[in-house]
Design an enzyme around this catalytic site. Structure first.
Site, PDB file in Angstrom:
ATOM      1  N   LYS A   1     -27.689  -0.973  30.724  1.00 28.40           N
ATOM      2  CA  LYS A   1     -28.876  -1.055  29.879  1.00 28.40           C
ATOM      3  C   LYS A   1     -28.853  -2.361  29.089  1.00 28.40           C
ATOM      4  CE  LYS A   1     -26.719   1.541  26.078  1.00 28.40           C
ATOM      5  NZ  LYS A   1     -26.828   2.703  25.179  1.00 28.40           N
TER       6      LYS A   1
ATOM      7  N   ARG B   1     -28.685  13.250  17.850  1.00 28.92           N
ATOM      8  CA  ARG B   1     -29.664  12.262  18.296  1.00 28.92           C
ATOM      9  C   ARG B   1     -30.479  12.971  19.379  1.00 28.92           C
ATOM     10  NH1 ARG B   1     -27.495   6.481  20.407  1.00 28.92           N
ATOM     11  NH2 ARG B   1     -26.860   7.843  22.118  1.00 28.92           N
TER      12      ARG B   1
ATOM     13  N   ARG C   1     -18.933   6.896  31.510  1.00 32.18           N
ATOM     14  CA  ARG C   1     -20.005   5.910  31.395  1.00 32.18           C
ATOM     15  C   ARG C   1     -19.437   4.638  30.763  1.00 32.18           C
ATOM     16  NH1 ARG C   1     -22.084  10.512  29.072  1.00 32.18           N
ATOM     17  NH2 ARG C   1     -22.077   9.518  27.021  1.00 32.18           N
TER      18      ARG C   1
ATOM     19  N   TYR D   1     -32.495 -26.150   7.143  1.00 29.83           N
ATOM     20  CA  TYR D   1     -33.489 -25.517   6.272  1.00 29.83           C
ATOM     21  C   TYR D   1     -32.887 -25.034   4.947  1.00 29.83           C
ATOM     22  CZ  TYR D   1     -36.915 -25.216  10.094  1.00 29.83           C
ATOM     23  OH  TYR D   1     -37.812 -25.499  11.082  1.00 29.83           O
TER      24      TYR D   1
END
Length: 710
Positions: A373, A467, A554, A599
């Site tokens: 992914k 989740r 996994r 910056y």
């Protein structure tokens, strides 16, 4: 003795084979004697086409073995396009020769188109396509060894219609058999009788990947070659040949020649491949050009009667024209250098080594499921997944439907599990691209089921992370998911929330999750419900809990040779970082003291400073808050100063010698003895490597080093 590399001297020999094909059609030594020319053109030059066929078999083997039909189809399509181009190229010569005239010209054309070739050398293209289809079909049903035995039988049938035809004609029923064959095709030198044996020989060599010593191979090649010459001369002396493409001793000669070429030092060269292919296609036109020009200027005695000069002229002209066309193709395809500004280097050898390291940790029959992914954590999902396919990994996990579709469109094989949510309205894409969807709850399962489309799914159990997933304690809800008749449950998995920690309370929490998962699995089994494949460990789950025995692990971040942080893990393994990020020095400046750099006026020079502007910024995915990090230039660390800009960053190179425009800068990776790790950069940015790498921008080019297969 293992072969030196995957290509050896195959590509240089392609060019030699192309010159041999030209020799076969120009008879270089005819002016010096018929026997000498016969040996060169009808025996030695007959090694060229079998060599080309073996190369195709060698490089197609893994795709045919893995059932990669889309790649095989794409390869055959490429050959068909070359053939179509060649047909058009030689159409004027066919029309001039009146080849397709008469009432039944179309029958001759169809026979030529699919079997014999529309010009004398073009039989190779339909022959190769037919041979590949035959070998593919047979390998699917019989395996490689039996396919090779079948190809030997077909070759023997072809042999007696070719070099040994004089023997076949002496037996009536065999002669009748070959008369039937020659009513369909002009030769047995075609995709049915000749091509399969050389394709499968190339495949057998690739499958073995080993050979005896170069010395032994040379000896066996010399013996085989001498016997080949003797065989050819004997057949010629007894006038047994109908054609002269197929010999018994051609088979062992090609086998040992191919092994020798693989053992020689060589370099893969697409340019040589292109030139050899173009020479093969265009050389008959060059013969016509030479003959026409010689006739026009009355130079037949020099360029036609003198067969060797004729051959040299045709060969040189074919080579020059092919080189010019190859250069033109390359020029049209030219793109800016991928290392011109900023890029990612992916070391595929390191990836392969990590695969083997992780496999050694796996217990029993547990396999790796590669998590690719987020563009394979910034490593390039398609290329990485295809490399993993080559190394025997056929299970993948992605986060989104789009990621899964991208892999399928690029011919990635095996199961692809979508870990995240997919809108039920897009269910048809899950089916079309053969993706496995995660079931995240009962209502979601029912929503997918109502579409009436048979869908492969895996159920996500929530064992404590809270989740996505079905609460592991909600057994009734879980059982109702099984009642969704259109959902084919292929597995059940969960996710560990603190498996990366070795703190006692976190270990206890992880063990509680594992226990909940196991209890749920046991209950499902008691209900005679299909479990399918089980997996709960991700990278840290494997590294810290290697004794767990499920169907898959996994593997995500660990597969790429890094950890989320500089963590301690139970398994002491030496993973190798796969990714490096590099850029270039755009400009070197001398900045006086008291000046502000970049910056926001956040960095003021204290003394005279030499700075280098580096061609990478936060639009490329580099975190903007990496203000106190370093880069490597000339193997030395240079501190980043001032704020990182969208497209550049600035470093202090005052203490580095001779930094110049266009020098390579390493942001992550190794330069000399120094290394900057992904974990180090992530830590300085207050994040983890997973976030750092998955944010890498699309502007970065990818360079893949050490490919397994060219």
């Amino acid at each position: 003795m293992r072969l030196k590399n995957d290509t050896g001297a195959l590509d240089p020999f392609r060019l030699i084979a192309a010159f041999l094909v030209i020799a076969n059609h120009t008879s270089p030594l005819l002016s010096f004697g018929e026997n000498a020319d016969f040996i060169l053109t009808r025996i030695i030059a007959r090694t060229a086409v079998p060599f080309f066929l073996m190369v195709s078999g060698y490089f197609l083997y893994k795709y045919i073995k893995n059932g990669d039909n889309s790649y095989i189809l794409a390869f055959c399509k490429k050959i068909a396009l070359l053939y179509a181009f060649s047909i058009i190229l030689f159409l004027p010569l066919n029309l001039y020769a009146g080849h397709y005239k008469g009432e039944n010209w179309w029958i001759t054309f169809i026979k030529d188109l699919f079997i014999d070739g529309t010009f004398y050398h073009l039989w190779y293209f339909p022959g190769l396509i037919l041979g590949i289809l035959i070998v593919r079909l047979c390998m699917r049903r019989l395996g490689l060894q039996l396919t090779f035995l079948l190809s030997i039988f077909l070759y023997l049938l072809g042999l007696f219609g070719d070099s040994y035809y004089g023997i076949a004609t002496q037996i009536t029923f065999i002669d009748t058999f070959y008369d039937g064959i020659f009513s369909i095709t002009d030769y047995t030198r075609n995709g049915l009788f000749m091509v399969p044996i050389f394709l499968t020989m190339g495949m057998l060599i690739y499958q073995g990947r080993k050979s005896s010593s170069l010395k032994n191979n040379l000896l066996l090649f010399i013996v085989s070659f001498v016997l080949l010459v003797v065989e050819g001369l004997w057949l010629h002396a007894h006038s047994l040949q109908r054609h002269d493409s197929m010999y018994i001793m051609l088979v062992p000669t090609m086998y040992y020649l191919f092994l020798i070429l693989l053992q020689l030092n060589g370099k893969s060269s697409k340019n040589l491949r292109n030139i050899a292919t173009i020479m093969y296609i265009i050389h008959p036109w060059m013969i016509v050009v030479v003959r026409f020009t010689a006739d026009l200027f009355k130079l037949e005695h020099l360029f036609i009667v003198n067969s060797f000069v004729h051959y040299l002229t045709v060969s040189v002209l074919s080579f020059v024209m092919a080189a010019f066309l190859s250069w033109g193709i390359k020029w049209r395809k030219q793109t800016p250098s991928p290392t011109g500004r900023a890029w990612i280097e992916i070391d595929l050898q390191a990836l392969r080594e990590n695969i083997e390291i992780l496999r050694k940790l796996l217990p029993g029959n547990t396999k790796l499921m590669a998590v690719v992914k987020a563009n394979a954590y910034g490593h390039g999902a398609v290329k990485v997944a295809k490399e993993l396919n080559k190394n025997g990994i056929n299970s993948f996990a992605v986060a989104t439907l789009a990621e899964g579709i991208q892999l399928r469109k690029n011919r990635v094989k095996g199961e692809i599990l979508v870990l995240g949510y997919t809108n039920p309205q897009d269910i048809r894409f899950l089916k079309r691209y053969r993706l496995t969807q995660t079931i995240i709850g009962l209502s979601y399962a029912r929503e997918l089921n109502k579409y009436g489309i048979g869908l492969d799914v895996q159920v996500k159990l929530d064992t404590g992370m809270h989740r996505l997933g079905v609460d592991a304690s909600q057994l009734t809800e879980l059982k109702r998911i099984y009642r969704c008749q259109h959902l084919k449950i292929k597995g059940i998995y969960s996710h560990l929330s603190v498996s990366d920690s070795l703190e006692p309370e976190d270990i206890n929490s992880t063990n509680e999750q594992i226990a909940k998962y196991n209890q749920t699995i046991e209950w499902l089994q008691s209900q005679q419900l299909r479990i399918g494949r089980r997996h709960i460990q991700a990278s840290y789950g494997l590294l810290n809990y290697p004794d767990l025995q499920y169907d898959y692990v996994r593997a995500g971040i660990a597969l790429y040779g890094i950890l989320s942080n500089n963590d301690e893990v139970v398994s002491k393994v030496e993973l190798k970082p796969v990714l490096a990020i590099k850029a270039r020095v755009a400009m070197v400046k001398h900045v006086p003291p008291g000046e502000f750099v970049s910056y926001g006026r956040t960095y003021e020079t204290k003394e005279m400073m030499i700075t280098a502007v580096v061609t990478i910024g936060y639009a490329d995915g580099l975190p903007r808050n990496l203000n106190h990090g370093h880069v490597l230039i000339h193997g030395q660390k240079a501190p980043i100063i001032g704020r990182i800009c969208m497209d550049q960053l600035i470093v202090d190179v005052t203490d580095l010698a001779n930094v110049q425009t266009n020098d390579i800068v390493t942001i992550i990776g190794k330069d000399g003895s120094e290394r900057i790790t992904s974990e180090e950069v992530a830590n300085k940015c207050g994040t983890i490597t997973n976030e750092l790498l998955s944010r890498l921008g699309s502007r970065l080019n990818y360079i893949y080093k050490n490919p397994f297969f060219h």
